[in-house]
Every structure is written in C-alpha cells, then in structure tokens.
Design a protein around this motif. Structure first.
Motif, mmCIF file in Angstrom:
data_model
loop_
_atom_site.group_PDB
_atom_site.id
_atom_site.type_symbol
_atom_site.label_atom_id
_atom_site.label_comp_id
_atom_site.label_asym_id
_atom_site.label_seq_id
_atom_site.Cartn_x
_atom_site.Cartn_y
_atom_site.Cartn_z
ATOM 1 N N ALA A 7 0.944 -1.485 -0.074
ATOM 2 C CA ALA A 7 -0.228 -0.060 0.062
ATOM 3 C C ALA A 7 0.897 1.397 -0.054
ATOM 4 N N HIS A 8 1.936 1.192 0.811
ATOM 5 C CA HIS A 8 2.850 2.474 0.786
ATOM 6 C C HIS A 8 3.586 2.678 -0.382
ATOM 7 N N LEU A 11 1.203 3.997 -2.824
ATOM 8 C CA LEU A 11 0.901 5.343 -2.635
ATOM 9 C C LEU A 11 2.020 6.160 -3.064
ATOM 10 N N ALA A 14 1.694 6.631 -6.629
ATOM 11 C CA ALA A 14 0.468 7.472 -6.932
ATOM 12 C C ALA A 14 0.917 9.007 -6.657
ATOM 13 N N LEU A 51 -3.472 5.092 -6.259
ATOM 14 C CA LEU A 51 -4.173 5.422 -5.145
ATOM 15 C C LEU A 51 -5.292 4.480 -4.734
ATOM 16 N N ALA A 54 -3.514 1.597 -2.925
ATOM 17 C CA ALA A 54 -3.157 1.795 -1.660
ATOM 18 C C ALA A 54 -4.335 1.575 -0.768
ATOM 19 N N ALA A 63 -4.402 7.737 3.755
ATOM 20 C CA ALA A 63 -4.042 7.730 2.255
ATOM 21 C C ALA A 63 -3.974 9.154 1.575
ATOM 22 N N TYR A 64 -5.441 9.639 1.435
ATOM 23 C CA TYR A 64 -5.492 10.783 0.873
ATOM 24 C C TYR A 64 -4.770 12.113 1.597
ATOM 25 N N TRP A 67 -1.319 11.621 0.318
ATOM 26 C CA TRP A 67 -1.276 11.808 -0.994
ATOM 27 C C TRP A 67 -1.107 13.535 -1.251
ATOM 28 N N THR A 112 -2.459 4.234 10.371
ATOM 29 C CA THR A 112 -1.734 4.370 9.122
ATOM 30 C C THR A 112 -1.555 3.052 8.897
#
Length: 114
Positions: A7-8, A11, A14, A51, A54, A63-64, A67, A112
């Motif tokens: 996921a990281h 991200l 992204a 994204l 992620a 995440a947002y 980002w 997180t």
C-alpha cells in the motif's frame, strides 16, 4: 510483500504520478500543447489507479492526506526549482506545517497501518 508495504509503495507511485501530472499541466499551457496535455491526463489516471491500490490496505482519510500533503510539498519544490516560482515566508511555513502533519500521522497514528 506485506499488504501495508504494498500500500505504501502504491501510494508512493501515486504521489509520483500526481506530481508528474501537475508538472505536465503547467507545461500544457492551459491545454494548448497536445503532448503535455496527453501526458498530464495519463499521469493523473495512473495516480488515481495507484491511489486505489493503496486504499486496499490503508484508510481513505490517511491515504488521501498523505497523497495530497506530500504532493503539495513536492509540487511546490518543483515549481520553485523547475519553473522559478518563488515561495514567501508564509508559504514556506504552511508547507512546513503540512510536512509536520504527515510526519505526525506516520510516526504516531495507529490508523496508518504500520
């Protein structure tokens, strides 16, 4: 690869795609140049795709926030270095606060996923 690490990584990709897209947006000269406009659209599409990957293992809000926060900071750096756009003291303080927020989330928040 563990899901939180994947996921990281997604991200990070992204964020890189979003920054590239924003750079191409500046280069597109308000959509009057075809190649930079096409590159911008491709980069933004890739940014949202990564994204979404992620979001398989990260909460949307976290995440947002990462980002958009990291994107704002790095886009400001690119604007200053590549496009010679100046940042005044309040802008630098605000960017520092964004960095601080992302660091606090990553270091201290249990949501997180680290």
């Amino acid at each position: 690869m563990p899901s939180h690490l994947a996921a990281h990584v997604a991200l990070g990709v992204a964020i890189a795609c979003e920054i590239a897209g924003t750079t191409f947006l500046q280069r597109s000269e308000q959509f009057t140049r075809f190649v930079p406009t096409l590159a911008m659209a491709a980069c933004y599409a890739a940014a949202f795709y990564f994204l979404s990957l992620a979001l398989r293992a990260m909460p949307l809000g976290i995440a947002y926030a990462i980002w958009s926060g990291v994107g704002v900071v790095l886009t400001a750096v690119i604007g200053a270095t590549l496009f010679k756009q100046s940042l005044d003291l309040p802008a630098l303080v605000g960017i520092g606060m964004i960095v601080g927020g992302v660091v606090v989330m990553q270091a201290f928040s249990a949501t997180t996923g680290h």
